[in-house]
Design a protein around this motif. Structure first.
Motif, mmCIF file in Angstrom:
data_model
loop_
_atom_site.group_PDB
_atom_site.id
_atom_site.type_symbol
_atom_site.label_atom_id
_atom_site.label_comp_id
_atom_site.label_asym_id
_atom_site.label_seq_id
_atom_site.Cartn_x
_atom_site.Cartn_y
_atom_site.Cartn_z
ATOM 1 N N VAL A 152 -9.981 -3.117 2.700
ATOM 2 C CA VAL A 152 -8.902 -2.286 3.242
ATOM 3 C C VAL A 152 -8.075 -1.799 2.056
ATOM 4 O O VAL A 152 -7.716 -2.590 1.189
ATOM 5 C CB VAL A 152 -8.024 -3.114 4.201
ATOM 6 C CG1 VAL A 152 -6.823 -2.308 4.664
ATOM 7 C CG2 VAL A 152 -8.857 -3.592 5.387
ATOM 8 N N ILE A 153 -7.770 -0.520 1.997
ATOM 9 C CA ILE A 153 -7.129 0.007 0.787
ATOM 10 C C ILE A 153 -5.635 0.280 0.947
ATOM 11 O O ILE A 153 -4.986 0.728 0.007
ATOM 12 C CB ILE A 153 -7.828 1.290 0.286
ATOM 13 C CG1 ILE A 153 -7.691 2.428 1.284
ATOM 14 C CG2 ILE A 153 -9.289 1.014 -0.035
ATOM 15 C CD1 ILE A 153 -8.127 3.769 0.720
ATOM 16 N N LEU A 191 0.707 0.658 -3.118
ATOM 17 C CA LEU A 191 2.073 0.141 -3.276
ATOM 18 C C LEU A 191 2.366 -0.320 -4.703
ATOM 19 O O LEU A 191 1.486 -0.810 -5.406
ATOM 20 C CB LEU A 191 2.289 -1.035 -2.321
ATOM 21 C CG LEU A 191 2.041 -0.737 -0.840
ATOM 22 C CD1 LEU A 191 2.163 -2.005 -0.012
ATOM 23 C CD2 LEU A 191 3.014 0.329 -0.347
ATOM 24 N N ARG A 230 3.670 -2.837 -7.504
ATOM 25 C CA ARG A 230 3.693 -4.295 -7.625
ATOM 26 C C ARG A 230 4.537 -4.666 -8.833
ATOM 27 O O ARG A 230 4.162 -4.423 -9.977
ATOM 28 C CB ARG A 230 2.270 -4.851 -7.751
ATOM 29 C CG ARG A 230 1.464 -4.604 -6.470
ATOM 30 C CD ARG A 230 0.233 -5.454 -6.384
ATOM 31 N NE ARG A 230 -0.822 -5.053 -7.295
ATOM 32 C CZ ARG A 230 -2.029 -5.617 -7.308
ATOM 33 N NH1 ARG A 230 -2.315 -6.597 -6.474
ATOM 34 N NH2 ARG A 230 -2.946 -5.203 -8.162
ATOM 35 N N GLU A 243 -2.927 -1.479 0.801
ATOM 36 C CA GLU A 243 -1.968 -2.066 -0.123
ATOM 37 C C GLU A 243 -2.114 -1.534 -1.545
ATOM 38 O O GLU A 243 -1.228 -1.718 -2.373
ATOM 39 C CB GLU A 243 -2.080 -3.596 -0.117
ATOM 40 C CG GLU A 243 -3.453 -4.107 -0.479
ATOM 41 C CD GLU A 243 -3.596 -5.605 -0.213
ATOM 42 O OE1 GLU A 243 -2.594 -6.318 -0.237
ATOM 43 O OE2 GLU A 243 -4.742 -6.044 0.015
ATOM 44 N N GLN A 244 -3.227 -0.867 -1.833
ATOM 45 C CA GLN A 244 -3.408 -0.439 -3.214
ATOM 46 C C GLN A 244 -2.473 0.687 -3.618
ATOM 47 O O GLN A 244 -2.285 0.952 -4.788
ATOM 48 C CB GLN A 244 -4.853 -0.026 -3.475
ATOM 49 C CG GLN A 244 -5.139 0.035 -4.970
ATOM 50 C CD GLN A 244 -6.598 0.058 -5.318
ATOM 51 O OE1 GLN A 244 -7.265 1.065 -5.159
ATOM 52 N NE2 GLN A 244 -7.104 -1.055 -5.787
#
Lengths: 338, 466
Positions: free
Chosen positions: A280-281, A286, A288, A283-284
């Motif tokens: 699943v992409i 966001l 950090r 969160e990429q």
């Protein structure tokens, strides 16, 4: 050009992402925008430290600096700024010094010594030029701000350890606006403080938390030509934008897409393509743990996305207004909006 | 000479934690042993380590490499006000040995240790359930490939053999049934390291991969899932005995290595019985079991009957010297030091974990241990060493060589040494005559003598024991 009376904020769209892990960027803590828009990206972790140089088009221009304690080396670098000639200044909180490099990365000199006396440093963190190219330094473990000439001559200091107005708890980022006022990311007090260039307290905003105008260990602060204040709200994994009075405007959580270098890398690696296809992409995109935010005169905002090895770029879209273009300020909110 | 109360308190803090500063030790001893045990088994009474400072200096802790996180873990061992929380995490890391080397995915290994920290004192049932849902473990023992119709028995086998019951207490059929019960227990595919760094994984139960047929496991029959298997395991006397022996080996006294347990009897069967009883009395709550263990006579009488693990040695030396109290650039050196001594945190050599006791020691690792301890104790300016020097100076009158030695042994431990070691240390102490730290002319030389004495003590055979 002075500050506008007010602004019509049309938006602040995401533009693109540059860099990727190791190939171009490694744990970016800060960046400086050099001559011709070259991004000098300061990278730091326990296993390496360097300055990576990228164009805004994600082309790799090489790097300089390495992990170590010798001249031209970096141990725990925190902040990088460029002067009008394009020379680069890097603070190092382990070596208690500021190092100077040419635009091409040649080591030109250093200054700073460990201590708590006037002009001495204990973990220098954020650095920023004033209009005369003197350098403000967030002297983190001395809990104060010091002002130096470009060559390291001590000029002034203010602050002490505490949570009162004008006091600090491990300050990190520092910025200077076009009026000469100074903004400090008062890291462990979860707030931004604003001072005159001479260190007189003007105002503060922010408190601990994760809501609007709340911070969890804000590391970076910068100010644009309109007086807007940008804060890298590190522990909340976001950037918050405030107007010149410290009123919250909006937040940025990250919108990353694959950079040019990342796209090329992935297309050359079939297994990585497959694994990404299985994941699943969401969160990429966001941020950090962003530790810095920088802006340029064209309205671009650059966020070194520390935990994701890249820089996310946005662009401010506003109409700058004269006083006669906007109604007079209202004292109270109104529901008469139709 | 140290009071017995102080020595017993020091013993407790070495085992339930990683040692104490002298100030901490005296404060603990003044409270009373039973109260101190209550504080230790209830770590939530005390604040957590402030991770913001660690993140500021060492980087975003969810994204660092394993060895950097190991360095941060050592910092926590030294500085946590919840020492048993860290010690239980290390204990479960020994028992449920999971190596980052197979996955090369530090976020999962980091998450596993954080889970051990969170649930380490809860019920064994909860701990085993968390373990079975842990992506690092699932991948380490191939349960991500354990599917209906094509079971992979690796996790089911090790769950029984190494994590709960021990060899000889289950059948090969039980292994197969356990494996079938855990079919479909897997994890979500995390985003890859490239291009933007590691992302964590999370447990996923895939119904379509689960074998929901009837199974018979340790005499229980039904459509058993992993939860049921864990319930059955947690209720077995063999499980209580196996975990009790692990606890004894880690907290009380060195036992043979785990593979020998099916043939070698426990060193102290009555102690194991007491722990088994505590296990069943509490429904398998580790907090209760640890309370019984620390308050037992067999524990109190076990001083210096265990060889320190590398992590215990490194953290204990830092407690003594006052190093590593604030992030510094030597952190990776500390993590590398435990690795050189044979214990790379997050990366045990096999699923069997580290072999303990005398197997920690060989010519190379002993050298590493001694060099590390001596190197740390050579700085008169380090806070712990300075405190010892100042304390000796405050005692006023010059110390005879015997008094000098006794005071140093007391302040380092209190540490009990054998006759041979004592004779050698006393010869060294006597060579310089009386120690007078209050005479200006002798202060510098006296400090040097204290430093050398401390270095000799931490280099001794006895210092290797907890």
């Amino acid at each position: 050009m002075g500050r506008p009376y007010a602004m019509l904020r049309a938006g602040f769209p995401y533009v693109k992402t540059v860099g990727m892990r190791r190939m171009t960027v490694n744990f970016p803590v800060d960046l400086a925008i050099g001559k011709e828009g070259v991004l000098h990206i300061l990278c730091r972790n326990e296993e390496g430290a360097m300055v990576r140089r990228l164009t805004g088009e994600d082309e790799d221009l090489g790097s300089f600096g390495s992990l170590g304690v010798g001249d031209g080396q970096l141990r725990w670098p925190v902040s990088i700024i460029a002067d009008r000639e394009g020379n680069l200044f890097v603070s190092d909180e382990a070596l208690h010094r500021i190092s100077k490099f040419s635009p091409q990365g040649e080591f030109l000199g250093k200054w700073g010594s460990h201590g708590a006396g006037d002009g001495e440093l204990n973990a220098p963190s954020g650095i920023a030029f004033d209009k005369d190219e003197n350098i403000y330094v967030a002297d983190a473990l001395n809990h104060r701000i010091q002002l130096f000439t470009k060559d390291g001559g001590f000029l002034a200091k203010w602050g002490s350890h505490g949570a009162g107005d004008g006091q600090f708890n491990m300050p990190w980022g520092v910025a200077v606006d076009e009026l000469g006022d100074v903004y400090v990311a008062d890291w462990r007090n979860d707030r931004i403080q604003k001072f005159t260039g001479g260190g007189r307290f003007i105002f503060k905003f922010g408190r601990s938390g994760s809501g609007e105008s709340e911070f969890h260990r804000p590391a970076g602060v910068t100010v644009d030509r309109d007086g807007d204040v940008y804060v890298a709200d590190t522990g909340n994994n976001r950037v918050q934008l405030f107007n010149h009075e410290g009123r919250y405007v909006q937040k940025f959580l990250g919108d990353a897409t694959l950079s040019k270098s990342a796209r090329a890398y992935m297309l050359a690696n079939p297994m990585f393509l497959r694994l990404r296809d299985m994941a699943v992409i969401d969160e990429q995109k966001l941020f950090r743990s962003p530790r810095s935010v920088r802006v340029d005169d064209q309205g671009f905002m650059y966020v070194p996305d520390y935990g994701s090895f890249r820089v996310q770029i946005y662009r401010k879209d506003v109409e700058r207004l004269r006083e006669d273009q906007i109604a007079a300020p209202l004292r109270s909110p109104s529901l008469l909006t139709a | 000479m140290a009071s017995d109360n102080l020595a017993l308190t020091a013993h407790l803090m070495r085992r339930a934690g990683f040692g104490s500063t002298r100030g901490e030790l005296e404060a603990h001893a003044a409270r009373g042993y039973a109260d101190l045990v209550e504080d230790l088994v209830n770590p939530e009474r005390f604040p957590e380590v402030e991770e913001d400072v660690l993140e500021r200096y060492y980087g975003w802790l969810e994204g660092v490499q394993g060895q950097v996180w190991a360095a941060v873990w050592i910092y926590r061992m030294v500085n946590s006000q919840r020492p048993l929380e860290e010690k239980m995490a290390l204990f479960w890391h020994h028992v449920f040995a999971t190596g980052v080397s197979k996955s090369d995915h530090p976020p999962s290994s980091i998450q596993q240790i954080k889970t051990f920290r969170r649930v380490g004192l809860s019920s064994l049932r909860e701990i085993l359930l968390e373990l079975s849902r842990d992506p690092a473990m699932v991948f380490w023992l191939d349960n991500n490939e354990n599917r209906k119709g094509a079971p992979n028995e690796n996790y089911g086998r090790e769950l029984l053999e190494l994590f709960s019951m021990g060899v000889g207490n289950y059948s090969e059929t039980d292994v197969k049934m356990a494996a079938r019960a855990f079919t479909g227990w897997t994890f979500a595919q995390p985003l890859g390291l490239y291009p933007y760094g590691f992302y964590p994984s999370r447990f996923v139960y895939r119904e379509e991969d689960h074998d929901d047929g009837v199974k018979t496991f340790l005499g229980s029959e039904g459509n058993l899932n992993g939860h049921d298997v864990i319930d059955i395991i947690a209720g077995q006397p063999a499980t209580a005995r196996f975990i009790a022996r692990h606890l004894y080996n880690f907290f009380v006294a060195d036992e043979p290595q785990v593979p020998a347990w099916s043939v070698a009897p426990p060193r102290d069967p009555e102690a194991i019985d007491a722990l088994v009883q505590a296990y069943f009395d509490s429904g398998g709550e580790m907090r209760s079991v640890m309370r019984v263990l620390f308050n037992s006579d067999f524990f109190k009488e076990s001083r210096f009957k265990r060889i320190k693990s590398p992590a215990e040695l490194v953290a204990g030396v830092m407690k003594l010297t006052g190093a590593n109290r604030f992030p510094d650039t030597r952190a990776l050196d500390y993590a590398d030091a435990t690795a050189a001594m044979g214990q790379q945190l997050l990366n045990p050599p096999t699923v069997e974990g580290w072999h303990t006791g005398m197997e920690w020691i060989d010519g190379g690792t002993l050298n590493e241990r001694v060099n590390f301890a001596v190197g740390q104790a050579q700085d008169a300016a380090s806070p712990g060493v300075k405190a010892i020097i100042d304390r000796l100076a405050r005692e006023g009158a010059p110390l005879s060589p015997k008094e000098f030695l006794d005071r140093c042994l007391d302040l380092v431990g209190p540490l009990t040494v054998g006759e041979e070691t004592r004779d050698a240390l006393l010869r060294h102490a006597s060579a310089g005559g009386d120690l007078d730290l209050n005479a200006d002319a002798q202060r510098e030389a006296g400090e040097g003598r204290v430093l050398r004495m401390l270095q000799l003590i931490v280099a001794s055979r006895e210092y290797q024991f907890a």
